[in-house]
Enzyme design. Sequence first.
Site, PDB file in Angstrom:
ATOM      1  N   LYS A  61      -5.916   7.017 -19.456  1.00  0.00           N
ATOM      2  CA  LYS A  61      -6.142   7.542 -20.795  1.00  0.00           C
ATOM      3  C   LYS A  61      -4.892   7.390 -21.676  1.00  0.00           C
ATOM      4  O   LYS A  61      -4.432   6.291 -21.913  1.00  0.00           O
ATOM      5  CB  LYS A  61      -6.605   8.987 -20.692  1.00  0.00           C
ATOM      6  CG  LYS A  61      -7.728   9.232 -19.675  1.00  0.00           C
ATOM      7  CD  LYS A  61      -8.968   8.404 -19.923  1.00  0.00           C
ATOM      8  CE  LYS A  61     -10.188   8.874 -19.138  1.00  0.00           C
ATOM      9  NZ  LYS A  61     -10.070   8.782 -17.682  1.00  0.00           N
ATOM     10  N   TYR A  98     -13.131  17.927 -15.980  1.00  0.00           N
ATOM     11  CA  TYR A  98     -13.759  16.616 -16.049  1.00  0.00           C
ATOM     12  C   TYR A  98     -14.912  16.548 -15.045  1.00  0.00           C
ATOM     13  O   TYR A  98     -14.815  17.062 -13.927  1.00  0.00           O
ATOM     14  CB  TYR A  98     -12.706  15.538 -15.762  1.00  0.00           C
ATOM     15  CG  TYR A  98     -13.285  14.180 -15.464  1.00  0.00           C
ATOM     16  CD1 TYR A  98     -14.102  13.527 -16.386  1.00  0.00           C
ATOM     17  CD2 TYR A  98     -13.021  13.550 -14.253  1.00  0.00           C
ATOM     18  CE1 TYR A  98     -14.642  12.291 -16.104  1.00  0.00           C
ATOM     19  CE2 TYR A  98     -13.548  12.299 -13.968  1.00  0.00           C
ATOM     20  CZ  TYR A  98     -14.373  11.676 -14.898  1.00  0.00           C
ATOM     21  OH  TYR A  98     -14.899  10.454 -14.613  1.00  0.00           O
ATOM     22  N   ASP A 142      -4.055  19.556 -14.704  1.00  0.00           N
ATOM     23  CA  ASP A 142      -4.455  18.227 -15.175  1.00  0.00           C
ATOM     24  C   ASP A 142      -4.045  18.118 -16.647  1.00  0.00           C
ATOM     25  O   ASP A 142      -4.677  18.698 -17.531  1.00  0.00           O
ATOM     26  CB  ASP A 142      -5.961  18.052 -15.006  1.00  0.00           C
ATOM     27  CG  ASP A 142      -6.440  16.665 -15.435  1.00  0.00           C
ATOM     28  OD1 ASP A 142      -5.719  15.975 -16.177  1.00  0.00           O
ATOM     29  OD2 ASP A 142      -7.558  16.281 -15.037  1.00  0.00           O
ATOM     30  N   ARG A 182       0.829  -1.209   0.000  1.00  0.00           N
ATOM     31  CA  ARG A 182       0.000   0.000   0.000  1.00  0.00           C
ATOM     32  C   ARG A 182       0.859   1.252   0.000  1.00  0.00           C
ATOM     33  O   ARG A 182       0.466   2.293  -0.535  1.00  0.00           O
ATOM     34  CB  ARG A 182      -0.944   0.002   1.212  1.00  0.00           C
ATOM     35  CG  ARG A 182      -1.762   1.278   1.345  1.00  0.00           C
ATOM     36  CD  ARG A 182      -2.934   1.114   2.292  1.00  0.00           C
ATOM     37  NE  ARG A 182      -2.527   0.706   3.628  1.00  0.00           N
ATOM     38  CZ  ARG A 182      -2.108   1.557   4.569  1.00  0.00           C
ATOM     39  NH1 ARG A 182      -1.994   2.852   4.309  1.00  0.00           N
ATOM     40  NH2 ARG A 182      -1.783   1.116   5.768  1.00  0.00           N
TER      41      ARG A 182
END
Length: 387
Positions: A202, A107, A177, A54
Site C-alpha cells: 500500500k 482488514y 497494523d 529464502r
Amino acid sequence: MKFRTLAIHAGQQPDPSTGALNTPVYLTSTFSYGTAAEGQARFAGQNPGYIYSRMGNPTSSALEQKLAAMEGADEAVVVASGMAAISSIVYALTQQGDEVAFIDPVYGGTDAFLRNTLVRAGIKVTSYSSDDDFVANHSANTRLVLWEPITNPTLKVIDSRKIVAVARDIGAITVCDNTFLTPYLFRPLELGVDVVMHSGTKYLCGHGDIIAGVVAGNGPLIQRIRTIALKHIGAPMGPQEAYLLQRGVKTLPLRMDAHLIAAQKVAEFLAAHPKVEKVFFPGLPEHPGHQVIKDTAGGFGGMVALELAGGFAAAATLLDNLTLFAQAVSLGDLESLACHPASTTHAAMTAADRAKAGVTDKLVRLSIGVEDADDLIADLSQALDLL
C-alpha cells in the site's frame, strides 16, 4: 536524522564493488560460503553472511535497515505480503492454548485468518468492538492483541495508548497494523507497542506494482518472527520487490503530504453533500476519533469512507459512474481507488460479523490518490448526481 532524510539515506551505502548509489538487485537463490567450516559457522549463526535467499538477501537487508530506522525499531523483516506478515507474527508469538484478541473491524483477510484459520491451531480468538470494550472486558489470558489505529474500512479510531496500558498489565504482546497511517504519520513503537506491521503493498510502495509485507519491533521478537516467516513458512520478499519497495519508501513523505491534502478536501465536500448519509474521516472535527489522531499522529491519512441511503444499489451506481477513481480493492496508490467493502475486501466475513463491525451494504471506501483534489471532487459530484 529527520524522517525525510531517513527515507532517503537509511540502510543505503554505495555498492562496495562498483560504487553504485542504488542498492543492486541480487538475483540469486544461493550464496557461496567458501569452505565447509564457514558453511557450518553460518548455519550455526556464528558468522554473518548470506546462505540462501529464502533466509536473507542483500537487497532485502538494505530495505530492512531503512524500514527499521523509519519506524524507530531495532530490526525489521520484509516478507511476501501483508498476510504473510500477520500470519508470521501470530504463529511466532503464540502457541496452542493461547488467546488472541483483536479490535473490530480489521482488514478482511486478517479477520478471516484469525476467525477461520488460527482457531484450527487451537488458539482462542476474541474480538472487541472498541478500545473501551477491550479495556472493560479483556481477558487476563490474552497473549496477543492486534488492532489498526484507523480501522479498515470504517475508519474508526482506536486509541493505541489504551490498548498498550492494558496489555502491559496482563503481559500481552501488542501488534499494531500501521498500514493506513505509515511511520511518516504514526510511530506505534514510541507509544510502547511491541510489534508494528504493514501491508507494504500500500502506502509504503505507493505505486501499485508489488505485493509486500513489513514487520518491525524489538530485536528478540523480530528474530522469532523472522525464523517463522522465512525458514518455516517460507514467505520471503523477492529481491526485485525489495528494490521496488526501497525505491517507493524514498518518496513516502512527499506522497503522504499530497494524500493528506486531497483527502481532507474530498471528505469536507462529501460531508456537505445532501446525497451522502454519513462520512467517515478522522480529519473532520465531528469524527469521534479526531482528537485521538490529532494527539498521537502527524496527520489523518488518505482514506475516506461514506455511506449512502439505498444500500448496495446506490453504492454500485456511485462506483460504476466514477471515471477518475478505479474500482479496485487495494489502497495507498498514486491513483485514487474505490470499492464496496462488504462485497469485496470483507466478503469472507459473515453477515452478522460485518454488521457488528459496521461494514454495511451502503458503505463505500475511497483511497484518495495524489491527483488534484478539485478533479476528484468533480468526479464524485457527477457520480452522486446520478443517485
